[in-house]
Write an enzyme that holds these catalytic residues in place. Sequence first.
Site, PDB file in Angstrom:
ATOM      1  N   HIS A  37       8.185  -3.659   0.550  1.00 33.84           N
ATOM      2  CA  HIS A  37       6.735  -3.878   0.540  1.00 33.84           C
ATOM      3  C   HIS A  37       6.376  -5.102  -0.317  1.00 33.84           C
ATOM      4  O   HIS A  37       5.447  -5.852   0.005  1.00 33.84           O
ATOM      5  CB  HIS A  37       6.010  -2.661  -0.043  1.00 33.84           C
ATOM      6  N   GLN A  61      -0.841   8.950  12.625  1.00 32.75           N
ATOM      7  CA  GLN A  61       0.396   8.395  13.176  1.00 32.75           C
ATOM      8  C   GLN A  61       1.588   9.324  13.008  1.00 32.75           C
ATOM      9  O   GLN A  61       2.716   8.942  13.321  1.00 32.75           O
ATOM     10  CB  GLN A  61       0.676   7.016  12.594  1.00 32.75           C
ATOM     11  N   ASP A 150       9.708  -2.724  10.921  1.00 33.21           N
ATOM     12  CA  ASP A 150       9.053  -1.951  11.981  1.00 33.21           C
ATOM     13  C   ASP A 150       8.749  -2.918  13.121  1.00 33.21           C
ATOM     14  O   ASP A 150       7.603  -3.324  13.335  1.00 33.21           O
ATOM     15  CB  ASP A 150       7.785  -1.300  11.424  1.00 33.21           C
ATOM     16  N   SER A 186      10.726   3.863   2.308  1.00 37.38           N
ATOM     17  CA  SER A 186      10.234   4.985   1.491  1.00 37.38           C
ATOM     18  C   SER A 186      10.988   6.260   1.858  1.00 37.38           C
ATOM     19  O   SER A 186      11.191   7.139   1.022  1.00 37.38           O
ATOM     20  CB  SER A 186       8.741   5.194   1.729  1.00 37.38           C
TER      21      SER A 186
END
Length: 289
Positions: A37, A61, A150, A186
């Site tokens: 991040h 989501q 992603d 994460s």
Amino acid sequence: MIQIHHIHELRKHLNEERRAGKRIGLVPTMGYLHEGHMALVDAARKDNDVVVASVFVNPLQFGPNEDFANYPRDLQHDAELLAAHGCDILFAPSVEEMYPKPMVTQVEVPALSTQLCGKTRPGHFRGVATVVSKLFHIVQPDRAYFGQKDGQQVAVIRRMVEDLNFPIQIVAVPIVREADGLAKSSRNVYLTQEERPHATVLYRALQHGKSLLEKGERSPSVVASAMAEVVSAEPGVRLDYAEAVSLDTLEAPERLSGPTMLAIAAYVGKARLIDNFQLDVRSDGVRTL
Ligand code: AMP
């Protein structure tokens, strides 16, 4: 760095910044932040006058049997990391703040949402596109930063922004990895000490797929099967998918050529991990994008 939990307060603050001609960069996250991040925050810090990071675990989501309730959260630590990287505003709304009423309006990019992760996670990218649209309207950033980790998400957001004319530049940031190749996530916190070494198999399988391309293989199914074999041979790991697709369509073309994504998802213990390589496949070789 200031922390803001309410939309009206964030808007008021950002309206003033915008009026003063400041450029705003947005980094949307679900928190439990790590160096992956921070690469987004660092990129945003370089390009913009004001950096806003959002931390919001978005229920839309997550599927009914997914890890929404147990998703790791540590806002205090997130705030410390963000402040250390020069973030100006941490926007951390509650679920009630973001969704005071049931969401009857949803944003969907069906052509890019049913492949890859969309097969196992129906509705996931609708939830992502919807919350990112809301964040874009709330923050009205000049630029927004997403991780190539992603890969499908980046494709969905880019297309949504193009189709709906959001006046926002989308910046994709390369994947940050652990020393042994595991993509930082994460969800790596779910891995036990025994499972952790096996989690590198996604990266190893992607390297294998890339080496086949370098040797001249151009059949998506041959590359995909070879990657799947590597993952399936790993103890304690269950393959979700291994695919070699065109980056534009997220579909397997007849022959791999041009911008290509090798993508893998697999369960290691209870963690569902994803990873990908984005490559430019040419007749004279393979280049990392
Ligand atoms: P998440 O909090 O998992 O929703 O991730 C928020 C943003 O950080 C997404 O755009 C991710 O793609 C990005 N991100 C997460 N992990 C990494 C990583 N290891 N490298 C680069 N970007 C990442």
